[in-house]
Design an enzyme around this catalytic site. Structure first.
Site, PDB file in Angstrom:
ATOM      1  N   GLU A 114       0.837  -1.210   0.000  1.00 12.72           N
ATOM      2  CA  GLU A 114       0.000   0.000   0.000  1.00 12.72           C
ATOM      3  C   GLU A 114       0.869   1.256   0.000  1.00 12.72           C
ATOM      4  OE1 GLU A 114      -2.367  -1.105   3.386  1.00 12.72           O
ATOM      5  OE2 GLU A 114      -3.346  -2.672   2.198  1.00 12.72           O
ATOM      6  N   GLY A 140      -6.433  -8.034   1.606  1.00 14.63           N
ATOM      7  CA  GLY A 140      -7.760  -7.454   1.798  1.00 14.63           C
ATOM      8  C   GLY A 140      -8.811  -7.960   0.834  1.00 14.63           C
ATOM      9  N   SER A 181      -5.016 -11.822   3.431  1.00 14.24           N
ATOM     10  CA  SER A 181      -6.253 -12.548   3.762  1.00 14.24           C
ATOM     11  C   SER A 181      -5.991 -13.779   4.626  1.00 14.24           C
ATOM     12  CB  SER A 181      -7.016 -12.922   2.491  1.00 14.24           C
ATOM     13  OG  SER A 181      -7.432 -11.743   1.820  1.00 14.24           O
ATOM     14  N   GLY A 234      -3.749  -8.376   8.518  1.00 13.50           N
ATOM     15  CA  GLY A 234      -4.448  -7.100   8.419  1.00 13.50           C
ATOM     16  C   GLY A 234      -5.837  -7.197   9.028  1.00 13.50           C
TER      17      GLY A 234
HETATM   18  P1  PGA Z   1      -5.091  -8.493   5.069  1.00 14.50           P
HETATM   19  O1  PGA Z   1      -3.824  -7.529   5.023  1.00 14.50           O
HETATM   20  O2  PGA Z   1      -4.779  -9.550   6.113  1.00 14.50           O
HETATM   21  O3  PGA Z   1      -6.245  -7.623   5.433  1.00 14.50           O
HETATM   22  O4  PGA Z   1      -5.220  -9.106   3.720  1.00 14.50           O
HETATM   23  C1  PGA Z   1      -2.523  -7.979   5.242  1.00 14.50           C
HETATM   24  C2  PGA Z   1      -1.550  -6.849   5.075  1.00 14.50           C
HETATM   25  O5  PGA Z   1      -1.788  -5.997   4.197  1.00 14.50           O
HETATM   26  O6  PGA Z   1      -0.536  -6.746   5.800  1.00 14.50           O
END
Ligand code: PGA
Length: 256
Positions: free
Chosen positions: A99, A175, A215, A236
């Site tokens: 990100e 995500g 995820s 996340g």
């Molecule tokens: P997520 O994010 O578990 O919501 O997929 C993981 C991360 O971006 O560190």
């Protein structure tokens, strides 16, 4: 034996009261964990780090930042340095999350500087790498991850590299609710370990913790964490629910 780690990446979520409730619950429930359990790291948004440090004092978890600036101080409005975090006794920092690469244009060269700064100030970097869906579909995922590691980490001498934790986070899994399969995760983690062995040596590769992220949840963590080269997770969405996160921390296979 390399370290097992489960790190919570809260990202830009929760208001102050919600963060306080979650930390209170985690610090109470994780205090009872087993002796040989994983290292647990909570990475809240910056304004909640001091609170996290207070809650961490009973030893239930360590603390981490989600980002750092590579310089120690200066005219960089809105930024936070590794030096500042070190003065607060923060333990870890996430570097190179997809990100940040995507939304904030962070280049490999900038990330390499951040890794240096983290190590200078004794923060353990959790260095993120991972390919996009297009790159995987084009069968370039190994090449992409190799390039990210070469540019972001392999400038380090061996003694410094040994203080780094790697997180393999396929961008298409973050995500989305679509995690890498156990086989996809194992295959990439084994590839990363091979790259480390080639760049440094097999002993260094053997002690480097490589986390999976994308995820990861209470349902799929046991399968992922059972893979021989998966040493834990960077979590996340599922880290925002105390019971689910705690269950993930208990998803490692029993030691033989
Ligand atoms: P997520 O994010 O578990 O919501 O997929 C993981 C991360 O971006 O560190």
């Amino acid at each position: 034996m390399r370290k097992k780690i489960v790190a919570a990446n809260w990202k830009m979520n929760l208001d102050f009261n919600m963060a306080e409730d979650l930390m209170a619950e985690l610090s109470e429930k994780l205090a009872e964990r087993e002796e040989d359990g994983p290292e647990i790291v909570i990475c809240p948004p910056f304004p909640y780090l001091e609170m996290a440090i207070d809650f961490s004092e009973d030893g239930a978890f360590l603390t981490g930042a989600q980002n750092i600036h590579p310089l120690d101080a200066g005219p960089y409005t809105g930024e936070v340095s590794a030096a500042m975090l070190a003065s607060m006794l923060v333990d870890y920092c996430i570097i190179g999350h997809s990100e940040r690469r995507l939304h904030f244009g962070e280049s490999d060269a900038f990330l390499a500087e951040k890794v240096k700064a983290a190590l200078k100030w004794d923060l353990t970097p959790i260095f993120c790498c991972g390919e996009t869906l297009d790159q995987r579909n084009e069968k370039r995922h190994f090449e992409v991850v190799s390039d990210q590691l070469a540019a972001g980490l392999f400038h380090l001498p061996e003694s410094e590299f040994r203080r780094v934790v790697i997180a393999y986070e396929p961008v298409w899994a973050i995500g989305t609710g679509v995690n890498a399969t156990n086989e996809q995760a194992q295959e990439m983690h084994a590839w990363i370990r091979k790259l480390i062995a080639e760049k440094y040596n097999p002993a260094t590769a053997a002690v480097t913790s490589i986390l999976y992220g994308g995820s990861c949840n209470a349902g799929n963590a046991p399968g992922l964490f059972a893979q021989p080269d998966v040493d834990g997770g960077l979590i996340g969405g599922a880290s925002l629910k105390a019971d689910e996160f705690i269950s993930i921390t208990r998803s490692f296979p029993a030691r033989q």
